[in-house]
Design an enzyme around this catalytic site. Structure first.
Site, short mmCIF file in Angstrom:
data_model
loop_
_atom_site.label_atom_id
_atom_site.label_comp_id
_atom_site.label_asym_id
_atom_site.label_seq_id
_atom_site.Cartn_x
_atom_site.Cartn_y
_atom_site.Cartn_z
CG LEU A 137 8.51 2.52 4.73
CD1 LEU A 137 8.37 1.30 3.80
CD2 LEU A 137 7.14 3.12 4.98
CD GLU B 152 9.97 1.91 10.51
OE1 GLU B 152 9.83 2.89 9.76
OE2 GLU B 152 9.88 0.74 10.11
CE LYS C 6 3.20 3.23 3.10
NZ LYS C 6 3.29 3.38 4.55
CE1 TYR D 179 1.16 -0.31 4.36
CE2 TYR D 179 0.14 1.86 4.36
CZ TYR D 179 0.95 0.92 4.96
OH TYR D 179 1.57 1.23 6.15
N1 PLP Z 1 7.51 3.88 8.96
C1 PLP Z 1 6.40 3.13 8.93
C2 PLP Z 1 6.41 1.79 9.61
C3 PLP Z 1 5.24 3.59 8.28
O1 PLP Z 1 4.15 2.83 8.26
C4 PLP Z 1 5.27 4.88 7.68
C5 PLP Z 1 4.09 5.40 7.00
O2 PLP Z 1 3.08 4.77 6.89
C6 PLP Z 1 6.45 5.64 7.75
C7 PLP Z 1 7.55 5.10 8.38
C8 PLP Z 1 6.52 7.00 7.14
O3 PLP Z 1 6.52 6.94 5.73
P1 PLP Z 1 5.99 8.13 4.83
O4 PLP Z 1 6.78 9.35 5.21
O5 PLP Z 1 6.27 7.69 3.45
O6 PLP Z 1 4.54 8.29 5.12
#
Ligand code: PLP
Length: 287
Positions: free
Chosen positions: A207, A182, A149, A33
């Site tokens: 991620l 994270e 993701k 996603y």
């Molecule tokens: N880390 C995780 C586990 C996430 O699920 C997300 C966003 O859904 C992020 C980091 C941040 O990613 P982004 O800046 O692309 O929204």
């Protein structure tokens, strides 16, 4: 006005939107996603989100459900049809519908695609950012491929629920070495007492957040001191500032980690400035 979702080629009433019981996303979490910010009716960083979607799909050997340009068109249509000015657009692609069997389905099974959008209140987000959030640490217990993701978010659900039940808005995963990886749905940052921004490298354990990338660009443009390196929970407790980044939260100051107040307990100047700069940059690049 009724909400509209896009499901496998059709725009349907959100209340009626459904996928088959044998969709592999439903049965195996066999899908990926993206969440993209909608800002003043425009999409933020959509090429980067689609690049990451491409990577996630190829890592799992799932094909695009339709041409990339068509996917982008649908994202904009769903935003427009739901009259979302500020909010989020969500896209999910799974390996498709097939008789339940762990092995990949036959080649002719098409991936499933679902797109939804919803509004969010910039005023509520601003109020939250002026207050900051509390985060609650949680042992890292996810699979090593968190760089993809995927919709397999059960560990994230449990970590975030634990945070909520302990007065927090976000969970911070801590690995076996005591390093913060994270957040449950955000990337984690600190500003040390010396004023150095620190965030974990995206090469492992996290991620590669699109917001993280955009903020790193701002940090470099502003000439702020930063280090991409792991940091421990103890270092975070003692930090001058902490914050999280995501398309859903943008730059969100953290004022408490577990029972430790961060800095003076108020959103820090670096996080606040980056949040402001992020909006200015967004105005320029959202399309
Ligand atoms: N880390 C995780 C586990 C996430 O699920 C997300 C966003 O859904 C992020 C980091 C941040 O990613 P982004 O800046 O692309 O929204």
């Amino acid at each position: 006005m009724s909400r509209i979702a896009y499901v496998n080629g059709q725009y349907v009433r959100h209340a009626d939107a459904a996928v088959h019981v044998e969709d592999r996303g439903y049965q195996f979490a066999d899908g990926v996603y993206e969440v993209c910010e909608v800002w003043r009716g425009k999409l933020v960083d959509v090429p980067r989100h689609l690049d990451r979607l491409d990577r996630s799909l190829s890592e799992l050997r799932i094909g695009w459900p339709m041409a990339r340009a068509a996917v982008e068109f649908v994202l904009r249509q769903v935003v427009r049809r739901n009259k979302v000015v500020n909010g989020l657009v969500y896209i999910q692609v799974t390996r498709g519908v097939s008789r339940r069997d762990h092995f990949f389905p036959p080649e002719n099974v098409a991936p499933s695609i679902v797109v939804t959008a919803r509004s969010a209140s910039p005023a509520a987000a601003k109020a939250q950012a002026e207050k900051g959030i509390a985060v609650v640490s949680y042992p890292e217990n996810r699979w090593p491929r968190v760089d993809i993701k995927t919709v397999a978010l059960l560990p994230n659900v449990l970590a975030k629920q634990n945070a909520k039940e302990n007065g927090g808005k976000e969970a911070w995963y801590v690995d076996g070495d005591g390093n913060v990886t994270e957040g449950g749905s955000t990337n984690a940052w600190i500003v040390t007492k010396e004023g150095v921004l620190v965030t974990r490298p995206a090469e492992g354990g996290i991620l590669r957040g699109i917001t993280r990338e955009a903020v790193l660009e701002l940090v470099q443009k502003e000439g702020l001191a930063f280090e991409e390196r792991p940091f421990t929970l103890t270092e975070a407790y003692d930090a001058k500032e902490a914050f999280v980044t995501a398309a859903t939260t943008l730059v969100m100051p953290v004022t408490k980690i577990d029972d430790r107040i961060i800095g003076n307990g108020h959103p820090g100047t670096v996080a606040t400035r980056l949040r402001d700069l992020f909006h200015t940059a967004t105005d320029l690049k959202a399309v």
